[in-house]
Design an enzyme around this catalytic site. Structure first.
Site, mmCIF file in Angstrom:
data_model
loop_
_atom_site.group_PDB
_atom_site.id
_atom_site.type_symbol
_atom_site.label_atom_id
_atom_site.label_comp_id
_atom_site.label_asym_id
_atom_site.label_seq_id
_atom_site.Cartn_x
_atom_site.Cartn_y
_atom_site.Cartn_z
ATOM 1 N N HIS A 204 -19.584 -25.479 -24.579
ATOM 2 C CA HIS A 204 -18.819 -25.903 -23.398
ATOM 3 C C HIS A 204 -17.655 -26.835 -23.713
ATOM 4 O O HIS A 204 -16.918 -27.214 -22.812
ATOM 5 C CB HIS A 204 -19.736 -26.602 -22.392
ATOM 6 C CG HIS A 204 -20.122 -27.985 -22.823
ATOM 7 N ND1 HIS A 204 -21.070 -28.215 -23.779
ATOM 8 C CD2 HIS A 204 -19.671 -29.207 -22.462
ATOM 9 C CE1 HIS A 204 -21.191 -29.509 -23.986
ATOM 10 N NE2 HIS A 204 -20.349 -30.144 -23.201
HETATM 11 C C1 UD1 Z 1 -18.720 -33.237 -19.059
HETATM 12 C C2 UD1 Z 1 -18.459 -34.312 -20.125
HETATM 13 C C3 UD1 Z 1 -18.968 -33.815 -21.483
HETATM 14 C C4 UD1 Z 1 -20.405 -33.354 -21.413
HETATM 15 C C5 UD1 Z 1 -20.509 -32.297 -20.316
HETATM 16 C C6 UD1 Z 1 -21.910 -31.760 -20.188
HETATM 17 C C7 UD1 Z 1 -16.444 -35.663 -19.763
HETATM 18 C C8 UD1 Z 1 -15.071 -35.918 -20.223
HETATM 19 N N1 UD1 Z 1 -17.054 -34.569 -20.276
HETATM 20 O O1 UD1 Z 1 -17.911 -32.105 -19.385
HETATM 21 O O2 UD1 Z 1 -18.865 -34.869 -22.423
HETATM 22 O O3 UD1 Z 1 -20.794 -32.833 -22.653
HETATM 23 O O4 UD1 Z 1 -20.087 -32.897 -19.084
HETATM 24 O O5 UD1 Z 1 -21.967 -30.764 -19.238
HETATM 25 O O6 UD1 Z 1 -16.969 -36.434 -18.990
HETATM 26 N N2 UD1 Z 1 -18.420 -27.880 -12.736
HETATM 27 C C9 UD1 Z 1 -19.205 -27.164 -11.874
HETATM 28 N N3 UD1 Z 1 -20.326 -27.771 -11.374
HETATM 29 C C10 UD1 Z 1 -20.668 -29.036 -11.702
HETATM 30 C C11 UD1 Z 1 -19.843 -29.763 -12.563
HETATM 31 C C12 UD1 Z 1 -18.725 -29.170 -13.078
HETATM 32 O O7 UD1 Z 1 -18.934 -26.016 -11.563
HETATM 33 O O8 UD1 Z 1 -21.723 -29.523 -11.214
HETATM 34 C C13 UD1 Z 1 -17.221 -27.225 -13.325
HETATM 35 C C14 UD1 Z 1 -15.967 -27.531 -12.557
HETATM 36 O O9 UD1 Z 1 -15.167 -26.396 -12.568
HETATM 37 C C15 UD1 Z 1 -15.307 -28.618 -13.393
HETATM 38 C C16 UD1 Z 1 -15.735 -28.206 -14.807
HETATM 39 O O10 UD1 Z 1 -17.052 -27.663 -14.649
HETATM 40 O O11 UD1 Z 1 -13.948 -28.676 -13.215
HETATM 41 C C17 UD1 Z 1 -15.765 -29.335 -15.778
HETATM 42 O O12 UD1 Z 1 -16.575 -30.417 -15.302
HETATM 43 P P1 UD1 Z 1 -16.331 -31.921 -15.851
HETATM 44 O O13 UD1 Z 1 -17.332 -32.839 -15.280
HETATM 45 O O14 UD1 Z 1 -14.896 -32.272 -15.718
HETATM 46 O O15 UD1 Z 1 -16.525 -31.786 -17.415
HETATM 47 P P2 UD1 Z 1 -17.589 -30.978 -18.294
HETATM 48 O O16 UD1 Z 1 -16.877 -29.894 -19.024
HETATM 49 O O17 UD1 Z 1 -18.812 -30.618 -17.530
#
Ligand code: UD1
Length: 357
Positions: A204
């Site tokens: 991811h």
């Molecule tokens: C975040 C953390 C990363 C961790 C990861 C575990 C940061 C910078 N990154 O990355 O260190 O390893 O979590 O998962 O904090 N989304 C959903 N549902 C959710 C949450 C997110 O669909 O419940 C999707 C959304 O499109 C969002 C994308 O995932 O824009 C990224 O989510 P985000 O929290 O920005 O970062 P992660 O890639 O999950």
């Protein structure tokens, strides 16, 4: 406080250990950085964690938007509650946001998993780690490299505490629970039986899935590995989105699964021939269980998993990933468990917090 998936497993043992100190009032704050049931809510049940006292419902957004939303909402809670300590874990945006807010309100900040460094500032987590450590009052460290990095950055030795790893506290607790329950209840139980021996994959990191060329190279490596053994792959929402956008085609021997709860995921990977991952936590958890791990990254902020544990750093090129996979498979269960990864890190954290109170 916790915000994203890997935070929940770290706060669970800290919360549980707080119960051993009746004088301690411990409030759980969920920033809402992760909000889908399968990325967040399901974890609270699975991890023996009560529902949060506060949910800030920050949600997704650019880094600045997400961080700002968390800071604004967290400031209100801090002003209302005025805690003695804010305990932040790991390196996600929620960690950074909450530590800045607390520190500016003159509330002491304890950082659990402090001092880890990949020395790669293109990773958002590296910036989160550096900034959080630059203002934390106490540093709880999982491995020797963390202590070394903090000392090199001029942090006072008396504020650095090598306590072990709360991620492993949670893992050992969960292994115990898994042994007591009927594993046949997991929806993936039949698939696991059919596929054994198999690989388990998580992927991811933005640097792996947000760049077309990199993701295509990794996918080609995975397809090559899948020709040798099936791969079970719970897919993170970011990765699903990018797979669709880049039209990534994976072998039918790579079984795509929804994000899994902690225990079901453990049920699968503990028996994998090889775990392929770009997660930080899995590098540590596989080390604790001696399961061969191939890390699809150029660097790791958890070097002890390579020097002592079962982890091989593969890089992100097709040939280097396949080569690392073959060595890991051949090597089989290996490695030793780093000092203090014994399930008691959270107890040591409370011993320190109560002493310096
Ligand atoms: C975040 C953390 C990363 C961790 C990861 C575990 C940061 C910078 N990154 O990355 O260190 O390893 O979590 O998962 O904090 N989304 C959903 N549902 C959710 C949450 C997110 O669909 O419940 C999707 C959304 O499109 C969002 C994308 O995932 O824009 C990224 O989510 P985000 O929290 O920005 O970062 P992660 O890639 O999950």
């Amino acid at each position: 406080m916790a915000g994203a998936r890997p935070n929940f497993m770290k706060i669970a043992p800290i919360w549980r250990a707080s119960r051993m100190h009746p004088g301690v009032v411990c409030r759980i704050i969920h920033t809402g950085q992760h909000y889908d049931l399968e990325m967040s809510g399901a974890f609270f049940d699975d991890l023996d964690l009560p529902m949060p006292d506060f949910n800030l419902e920050a949600g997704s957004g650019s880094h600045a938007v997400q961080t700002a939303k968390i800071m604004t909402a967290f400031e209100e809670i801090c002003q209302r509650e005025m805690p003695d300590w804010v305990v932040v874990v790991g390196d996600v945006n929620s960690t950074l946001a909450c530590s800045i807010v607390a520190k500016k309100l003159l509330i002491r900040v304890a950082h659990v998993e402090a001092g880890l460094r990949s020395f790669d500032t293109t990773m958002p987590e590296e910036i989160n780690r550096m900034v959080t450590d630059s203002i934390s009052d106490r540093f709880f460290v999982t491995e020797e490299s963390g202590e070394r990095n903090l000392l090199a950055e001029g942090k006072p030795v008396e504020r650095i505490h090598v306590v072990g790893n709360v991620m492993i506290d949670n893992l050992l607790h969960q292994v115990g629970l898994l042994e007591q329950e009927d594993n046949g209840r997991f929806p993936t139980a039949a698939l696991k039986r059919e596929c054994t021996p198999f690989c388990f994959l998580t992927l991811h990191r933005p640097s792996n899935v947000d760049e077309r060329d990199t993701f295509e190279g990794i996918a080609a490596a995975l397809n090559e590995i899948a020709a040798e053994q099936p791969i079970l792959f719970p897919v993170h929402p970011r990765t699903s989105k990018m797979m669709a956008q880049f039209d990534i085609r994976l072998s039918t021997r790579i079984h795509l699964l929804p994000p899994l709860g902690f225990r079901e995921s453990l049920f699968l990977w503990k028996d994998a021939d090889v775990v392929l991952t770009d997660s930080g936590g899995l590098q540590e958890e596989t080390t604790a269980m001696h399961v061969p791990c191939v890390t699809i990254r150029e660097n790791t902020e958890r070097p002890v998993t390579v020097s002592m544990g079962s982890n091989i750093l593969a890089g992100i090129r097709q040939d280097s990933i396949v080569e690392a996979y073959r060595s890991a498979r051949q090597r089989g269960k290996s490695g030793t468990v780093p000092p203090y990864w014994d399930g008691k890190a959270a107890e040591r954290i409370w011993d320190v917090l109560l002493k310096v109170h």
